[in-house]
Scaffold this motif. Sequence first.
Motif, PDB file in Angstrom:
ATOM      1  N   ILE A   8     -61.817  77.465  47.851  1.00 45.53           N
ATOM      2  CA  ILE A   8     -61.596  78.253  49.062  1.00 45.53           C
ATOM      3  C   ILE A   8     -62.903  78.971  49.415  1.00 45.53           C
ATOM      4  CG2 ILE A   8     -60.215  80.073  50.124  1.00 45.53           C
ATOM      5  CD1 ILE A   8     -58.127  79.588  47.868  1.00 45.53           C
TER       6      ILE A   8
ATOM      7  N   TYR B 233     -60.454  78.001  54.601  1.00 46.92           N
ATOM      8  CA  TYR B 233     -59.242  77.485  53.973  1.00 46.92           C
ATOM      9  C   TYR B 233     -59.565  76.505  52.863  1.00 46.92           C
ATOM     10  CZ  TYR B 233     -56.084  79.573  57.359  1.00 46.92           C
ATOM     11  OH  TYR B 233     -55.367  80.462  58.102  1.00 46.92           O
TER      12      TYR B 233
ATOM     13  N   LYS C 232     -56.118  80.879  52.181  1.00 45.57           N
ATOM     14  CA  LYS C 232     -57.253  81.624  52.713  1.00 45.57           C
ATOM     15  C   LYS C 232     -57.484  82.815  51.791  1.00 45.57           C
ATOM     16  CE  LYS C 232     -58.909  83.288  57.105  1.00 45.57           C
ATOM     17  NZ  LYS C 232     -58.652  83.419  58.525  1.00 45.57           N
TER      18      LYS C 232
END
Length: 171
Positions: free
Chosen positions: A120, A125, A142
């Motif tokens: 991430i 994302y 996220k």
Amino acid sequence: MTVFLGLGIAGIALLVLSLVFDGVLEGLFGGAGVLDGLFDGLLSLPVIAGFVSMLGFGGAIVLGTTGLGAAGATAVGAAVGVGAGWLTWRFSRALMRDQTAATPRGGDLVGTAGAVVTAIPVDGYGEVLLQLAGQPVKFAAKSAVAVTRGTEIWVEAALSPTSVAVRPVQR
């Protein structure tokens, strides 16, 4: 005897047809207004099939094993058929009322632990693997900080049905 056995077999055939063509009577008489809901309960195809089948087989058994004659066999078969139809109706009502457990929602994920399967980036994302209702499910994730692959995470919020906000676990 042949008539009773024919009714019994016709009842079984009607039951098979009711399984294949479920809702046919409702479709045929759907716009009638007065008949709304009538074929959904006591006059549904499975109930009628149970009645006809038990009328036939019950009558055949009574005719073959007793000396009551055709009228007595018909009366006993009709009584047994009414009982079978009523039991079929009650059983179908019980099945229709059967409730399952609550469907898991995204909010149920908040506070659960998981692992990062795709890194991430900061404010970007990646993907995490979480357990939802005992099943592993991959979600888009996220995070406010960069999180590397394989890191254990906690879910902070459900952003959508397919994405979550996470933070790395500090040990």
